[in-house]
Design a protein around this motif. Sequence first.
Motif, mmCIF file in Angstrom:
data_model
loop_
_atom_site.group_PDB
_atom_site.id
_atom_site.type_symbol
_atom_site.label_atom_id
_atom_site.label_comp_id
_atom_site.label_asym_id
_atom_site.label_seq_id
_atom_site.Cartn_x
_atom_site.Cartn_y
_atom_site.Cartn_z
ATOM 1 N N LEU A 150 41.083 121.207 -83.469
ATOM 2 C CA LEU A 150 42.306 121.926 -83.104
ATOM 3 C C LEU A 150 43.401 121.731 -84.140
ATOM 4 O O LEU A 150 44.163 122.661 -84.437
ATOM 5 N N ALA A 151 43.501 120.522 -84.682
ATOM 6 C CA ALA A 151 44.547 120.227 -85.657
ATOM 7 C C ALA A 151 44.426 121.107 -86.885
ATOM 8 O O ALA A 151 45.422 121.360 -87.581
ATOM 9 N N TYR A 152 43.246 121.598 -87.143
ATOM 10 C CA TYR A 152 43.006 122.463 -88.296
ATOM 11 C C TYR A 152 43.539 123.878 -88.061
ATOM 12 O O TYR A 152 43.489 124.718 -88.942
ATOM 13 N N GLU A 153 44.015 124.125 -86.834
ATOM 14 C CA GLU A 153 44.563 125.431 -86.426
ATOM 15 C C GLU A 153 43.564 126.568 -86.679
ATOM 16 O O GLU A 153 43.865 127.554 -87.347
ATOM 17 N N PRO A 154 42.377 126.452 -86.099
ATOM 18 C CA PRO A 154 41.349 127.456 -86.396
ATOM 19 C C PRO A 154 41.561 128.759 -85.644
ATOM 20 O O PRO A 154 42.082 128.780 -84.526
ATOM 21 N N GLU A 155 41.128 129.836 -86.256
ATOM 22 C CA GLU A 155 41.012 131.113 -85.562
ATOM 23 C C GLU A 155 39.662 131.190 -84.856
ATOM 24 O O GLU A 155 39.524 131.858 -83.834
ATOM 25 N N VAL A 156 38.663 130.519 -85.441
ATOM 26 C CA VAL A 156 37.311 130.505 -84.881
ATOM 27 C C VAL A 156 36.870 129.058 -84.699
ATOM 28 O O VAL A 156 36.963 128.254 -85.632
ATOM 29 N N MET A 157 36.407 128.734 -83.491
ATOM 30 C CA MET A 157 35.890 127.402 -83.190
ATOM 31 C C MET A 157 34.389 127.520 -82.913
ATOM 32 O O MET A 157 33.963 128.278 -82.039
ATOM 33 N N LEU A 158 33.589 126.772 -83.667
ATOM 34 C CA LEU A 158 32.151 126.721 -83.476
ATOM 35 C C LEU A 158 31.795 125.387 -82.838
ATOM 36 O O LEU A 158 32.178 124.339 -83.349
ATOM 37 N N MET A 159 31.047 125.414 -81.734
ATOM 38 C CA MET A 159 30.745 124.190 -80.988
ATOM 39 C C MET A 159 29.243 124.098 -80.762
ATOM 40 O O MET A 159 28.639 124.982 -80.151
ATOM 41 N N ASP A 160 28.635 123.021 -81.285
ATOM 42 C CA ASP A 160 27.182 122.860 -81.269
ATOM 43 C C ASP A 160 26.760 121.853 -80.203
ATOM 44 O O ASP A 160 26.725 120.652 -80.455
ATOM 45 N N GLU A 161 26.459 122.337 -79.006
ATOM 46 C CA GLU A 161 26.047 121.487 -77.884
ATOM 47 C C GLU A 161 26.924 120.239 -77.797
ATOM 48 O O GLU A 161 26.415 119.108 -77.763
ATOM 49 N N PRO A 162 28.237 120.404 -77.734
ATOM 50 C CA PRO A 162 29.131 119.249 -77.864
ATOM 51 C C PRO A 162 29.116 118.294 -76.682
ATOM 52 O O PRO A 162 29.589 117.165 -76.817
ATOM 53 N N THR A 188 38.794 132.446 -81.099
ATOM 54 C CA THR A 188 37.445 132.960 -80.911
ATOM 55 C C THR A 188 36.505 131.756 -80.890
ATOM 56 O O THR A 188 36.547 130.924 -81.794
ATOM 57 N N VAL A 189 35.687 131.643 -79.840
ATOM 58 C CA VAL A 189 34.835 130.465 -79.668
ATOM 59 C C VAL A 189 33.372 130.897 -79.559
ATOM 60 O O VAL A 189 33.035 131.758 -78.743
ATOM 61 N N LEU A 190 32.524 130.295 -80.393
ATOM 62 C CA LEU A 190 31.071 130.440 -80.271
ATOM 63 C C LEU A 190 30.528 129.082 -79.866
ATOM 64 O O LEU A 190 30.598 128.114 -80.628
ATOM 65 N N PHE A 191 30.008 128.994 -78.644
ATOM 66 C CA PHE A 191 29.622 127.733 -78.024
ATOM 67 C C PHE A 191 28.103 127.721 -77.820
ATOM 68 O O PHE A 191 27.567 128.492 -77.023
ATOM 69 N N VAL A 192 27.423 126.860 -78.560
ATOM 70 C CA VAL A 192 25.968 126.729 -78.445
ATOM 71 C C VAL A 192 25.632 125.675 -77.401
ATOM 72 O O VAL A 192 26.194 124.575 -77.412
ATOM 73 N N THR A 193 24.738 125.992 -76.483
ATOM 74 C CA THR A 193 24.342 125.043 -75.447
ATOM 75 C C THR A 193 22.897 125.307 -75.038
ATOM 76 O O THR A 193 22.383 126.418 -75.186
#
Length: 269
Positions: A150-162, A188-193
């Motif tokens: 979040l601190a990176y101020e992303p427009e897109v967050m990618l999450m790999d089975e977090p 925009t969030v791409l969440f892998v699970t």
Amino acid sequence: MLDVRGLNKVYEGQGRRVEALRDLTFSLAPGELCCLVGPSGCGKTTLLKCVAGLLAPTAGEVLLDGRPVTGPRPGMAVVFQEYGRSLLPWMRVRDNVGLPLKYRRGLPKERRRALVEQSLDAVGLADAGGAYPWQLSGGMQQRVAIARALAYEPEVMLMDEPFAAVDAQTRAGLEDLVRQLWRERGMTVLFVTHDIDEAVYLGERVLTLSASPTVVRDDTPVDLPGPRDQLHTRAAPRFAELRAHVYREIQRAQGVADAPVDRVIPQKG
């Protein structure tokens, strides 16, 4: 916002050739929260690494705002599954969160400090900045990893089975945290699970991948009400219908015949 076009990835070496991804194509709109599921070993992590610019595809391309992704890009952040390996144990929490910001040119120290504190506060760890990661629980460590992204101020967050390595209660709280941050920040969030229930609960859309070599098998809009909670949303008949649909698609991707309803949605008693 994010376009994946004809993505193909082949691993070659020691006389072996493995096609992990085959002609993967999909797009995410700005501010969309999309979950991605598929059979074990279908290439979900490979896909995420290609999208993040951490792994070069064999063919095809990834576009962010219309520009090709050829390496790690500003505006895109990744949260990895193994939080214990992504946090540096000899650095305090606030230093772990602020580490990527040191590489942002022209960012004053005061602004860096403010972003770190704001991000820790956003994930409920405002008082943990002076601790070391190994002094925190697994769920808190993953919150630190999310704060760093979040601190990176992303427009897109990618999450790999977090949340794969945390207990069920902690996982539920982290799922709600992701939806809260998504609503508040418009990312925009791409969440892998690998968890179908998690995909349906979190996402506004679920992409189901086939078995390897991987293509997009199914694209399911999740028409559940926006404000969600762990008790009422998961008990809703529509949640069960969506879960059953995604489950069947994964079973078909594995070459398994349709499962009976009492296996898709376990019955009590």
